[in-house]
Design a protein around this motif. Structure first.
Motif: not given
Lengths: 456, 379
Positions: A222-247
């Motif tokens: 589960x720890x491995x799975x959570x790490x696997x899920x959190x990795x794209x998640x952490x990249x997505x969060x600031x990507x989405x934050x940047x969309x607030x501006x970029x869009x």
């Protein structure tokens, strides 16, 4: 014991401490009464928090007209602070998830603390967009798709709504990840505490964990799975934050470089903040052999890397503005560097690009006072980055008739101070209530804690 | 003291190598109900215990995809079926715009449900009434020792044999683990009076605070939907001024901008004497005068100020302005006529601003001169 030394890696924990001594040193802050210094520190952060709370109460009562936000610059400081704190939060997940996937053992000593900081930073960040609406008690409901009497739904094409989902998911998943990591430690604390009340608390929070290998088997997966899920998640969060501006269509915002640029910046500032706080933690709680100088050096290398990426983005923005041939876009960037806000731009540029270059020198990477100062500069610079992005673009948009200079008010300042107060209050309470280093994980990377290769 | 029921035999070891060896041996001997407890996951232990790989990943896959599906269905229904609105020219059902939230909900569902499934179904936690809790064995394995235990219910279990086996493996300590009295006669305490009382109190506090929030707090300032706006409302007394109004009448003698009162009301001689034309007969001023004259004066006096106008015959004939009387008037006297009118002529003070009046007078002078031109004017 036969020990085939030739395959051994350099240990990330110095001095091969006994497992029991690790228990003792990590749970010591929880078992001892806080000293005077702790109360002084807590007093300072609580004062800051109170100032922020008073400013917030004023803003609720009299309205957000007390802030400096004006007509073109409607976003101003609340959004600057939001992006800044969300950015701080990124280091935790990066350390706990991405470095876990890369099997970076040095992360074990700092992962728990960084994850805690993630959670506190996200809590701090979430305050700002909500209070920015002026009536948070209403906005908190309107942000979610719920069947209201207006029979209207939220707009799923809006980056601001993506943000609501991204940040709340990020918070939930980070918190879950953090709690899962804490379960075995709660069990260890439960078994060594002598206080009856603590025993009950730890029994509840540890859920009756038994350190059974039949459990570890699923737990590790589960720890491995959570790490696997959190990795794209952490990249997505600031990507989405940047969309607030970029869009948005605004010159200086409407750019495809924003997602990677924001993610790099977030990791950059997050690592600087984690490094700053850890320097104190390892000194005060005597964790120098667990959070080693090598670990700090590796963090500084990441600061150097991400700082250079951010510097690349700054210059590339200029190139793209010129290459695009759009006059407003070109004007925006010239205005950033040489216009009314050039002071903010050059603070940002020197703190984020020039100063971290000192980390090319090994001596500087390994000298604690210098690296501390550099990381402080990085955080100042990263706050100004968000200021420059938000305020310069808004204050000088397409129509010169709507241009206006933004000036913050004292209430803005008090809110920023209060956000630091909240964050550091939570950090201080954390150091005294939970193990700031993952006991189980650190034990697993001490020299000789894993079976030698010769045996199987 | 009733007889204790044996749960298992356990042994503590010092090093990871020994525990791996012990686990391997116990597994090879054919024991099924045995477990290894270590303060941290020891590498290679799953293999030694002959455990298969955890299948919990499937939970993540299934519920992650459930999250994706939930997101698409929810957004598709809300945006394209229940209340379709065109937003920025995008289609009602626009998959690219749904992307971020699809991703977020997949992660959210996947992560949270995996953890819930792990704790509740895979590990059967929370469970604080397991026999190993609060034993010396547990206290050691959660700190720095590596333990193995074989349950008494294992078909191959034999007290002496197991003890001998542990001894042979080099155990540091061999400990029997018994069930606690409480654990055997465990009854759920859900219907306990205290617990029900606690629930009642929680319910009461929750309902009271929800009622108070929805019916009282939300109607108080500043939560009151902006009912209090600090603006003046017509027909209501205000606290701004003592007389209960939001605005004060102007101070006595206040003059509106551009509306200075005429000083020589009914005093044509004084006006003729004291008023001086401030405008020079420049081209600009004459052009202004001409425009205004043609608009306001020419209907009666004619374009040339000679009294031959389009209204001739409908009124008492307006006089020519080329008479000696008018030609000898000062500018101030003509100004007076414009301000006050004369005979049938009404006041033109409202139609013409002060500057325009003087400009018109300049233009009249030009017309007068043109009717009485000298030779020198031709040059």
């Amino acid at each position: 014991m036969s020990n085939n030394e030739f395959t051994q890696e350099l240990s990330v924990i110095e001095g091969k401490p006994s497992l029991r001594s690790l228990d003792e040193i990590i749970s010591k802050p929880l078992d001892t009464k806080p000293d005077k210094k702790y109360y002084i520190a807590l007093g300072v952060t609580l004062t800051m928090l109170t100032i922020g709370a008073v400013a917030l109460a004023y803003s609720f009562y009299y309205g957000i007209g007390l802030w400096g936000n004006n007509n073109p610059v409607g976003w101003a400081w609340p959004i600057v602070n939001f992006v800044f704190w969300i950015g701080i939060g990124h280091a935790g997940t990066l350390i706990s998830a991405i470095l876990f996937l890369f099997r970076q053992k040095w992360r074990t000593g700092i992962a728990r603390f960084a994850e805690g900081m993630t959670i506190f930073a996200v809590i701090t960040a979430m305050i700002f967009p909500i209070i920015h609406t002026g009536r948070p008690w209403v906005a908190a409901v309107y942000l979610l798709p719920y069947p209201s009497q207006h029979s209207l739904w939220v707009n799923f094409y809006s980056p601001l709504l993506w943000d609501v989902f991204a940040v709340s998911t990020y918070f939930t998943v980070s918190f879950t990840f953090w709690y899962v990591g804490l379960i075995p430690d709660f069990a260890s604390l439960r078994d060594r505490t002598k206080s009856k009340v603590k025993k009950i608390i730890y029994s509840i929070t540890s859920l009756g964990w038994r350190h059974s290998n039949r459990h570890w088997r699923h737990y590790e997966m589960v720890y491995l799975i959570l790490a696997g899920l959190a990795t794209p998640l952490v990249l997505s969060v600031h990507t989405v934050v940047s969309f607030d501006f970029a869009v948005a269509q605004l010159p200086g915002w409407h750019s495809t470089i924003f997602p990677p640029y924001f993610v790099a910046g977030a990791v950059f500032s997050g690592f600087a903040m984690v490094q700053n706080v850890l320097i104190f933690i390892r000194k005060i709680f005597n964790y120098e052999h667990i959070i080693t100088l090598d670990t700090l050096e590796k963090m500084n290398k990441i600061i150097l890397l991400t700082g250079s990426m951010v510097g690349y983005a700054y210059t590339m923005e200029f190139f793209i503005a010129w290459y695009s041939g759009v006059p407003t876009e070109m004007f925006t960037f010239v205005n950033r560097a040489f216009g009314d806000y050039s002071w903010a731009y050059w603070i940002m540029f020197s703190c984020n690009v020039f100063i971290p270059q000192l980390f090319w020198f090994k001596k500087i990477r390994r000298t604690i006072p210098i690296m501390f100062v550099i990381a402080v500069f990085v955080n100042v610079g990263m706050w100004f980055e968000r200021f420059v992005i938000t305020v310069t673009s808004l204050s000088r948009d397409f129509l010169p008739s709507s241009w206006a200079y933004f000036k913050p008010t004292i209430v803005d300042g008090a809110l920023l101070l209060g956000s630091f107060g909240l964050f550091f209050t939570l950090v201080l309470l954390f150091t005294k209530s939970l193990p700031v280093i993952s006991i189980a994980e650190v034990k697993g990377v001490v020299d000789g804690s894993q079976p030698s290769h010769g045996e199987h | 003291m009733s007889e204790k029921i044996l749960y298992s035999y356990s042994a503590l070891f010092d090093t990871p190598d020994k525990i791996i060896h012990a686990a391997k041996t116990v597994a090879e001997k054919g024991f099924k109900k045995f477990d290894v407890n270590t303060p941290y996951p020891v590498h290679g232990m799953d293999k030694a215990m002959k455990l298969t790989k955890s299948k919990i990943g499937w939970v993540t896959l299934v519920f992650g995809l459930t999250g994706t599906l939930t997101a698409v269905t929810m957004m598709g229904w809300m945006m394209a079926v229940d209340y379709p609105i065109v937003i920025g020219g995008k289609p009602y059902f626009g998959l690219p715009g749904f992307g971020p939230i699809m991703f977020e909900l997949s992660v959210l569902f996947g992560a949270v449900i995996t953890v819930v499934a792990l704790l509740m179904f895979f590990l059967k936690l929370p469970n604080n009434s397991h026999p190993v809790h609060d034993t010396e064995y547990m206290k050691n394995v959660s700190s720095d020792k590596y333990g193995i235990l074989i349950e008494a219910t294992d078909p191959k279990f034999n007290k002496n044999e197991v003890e001998a086996l542990f001894q042979e493996l080099g155990a540091e300590k061999i400990l029997p683990i018994y069930f606690d009295e409480e654990e055997i006669s465990f009854k759920p305490k859900i219907f306990d009076k205290k617990f029900i009382g606690f629930l009642v109190i929680v319910a009461a506090i929750t309902s009271l605070s929800v009622y108070g929030t929805m019916n009282k707090v939300l109607y108080m300032i500043p939560f009151s939907w902006m009912s209090e706006q600090g603006k003046s409302i017509p027909q209501e007394t205000s606290k701004v001024f003592k007389n209960g109004s939001d605005m004060l009448p102007p101070v006595k003698g206040t003059v509106a901008r551009g509306y200075l009162p005429y000083r020589f009301k009914g005093q044509p001689d004084k006006a003729a004497e004291l008023l001086v034309n401030p405008l020079l007969p420049t081209e600009e001023n004459l052009a202004l005068g001409k425009t205004k004259f043609n608009i306001y004066c020419s209907p009666c006096h004619g374009y040339l100020a000679d009294g031959k106008s389009r209204l001739n015959g409908n009124f008492p004939a307006p006089p020519t302005l080329h008479s000696n009387k008018v030609r000898n008037w000062t500018d101030g006297r003509i100004y007076h006529v414009i301000m006050e009118g004369q005979n049938v002529m009404p006041s033109y003070a409202h139609q013409l601003s002060e500057k325009e009046r003087w400009a018109v007078i300049n233009y009249i002078r030009v017309l007068q001169r043109s009717f009485n031109a000298k030779e020198s004017d031709l040059l």
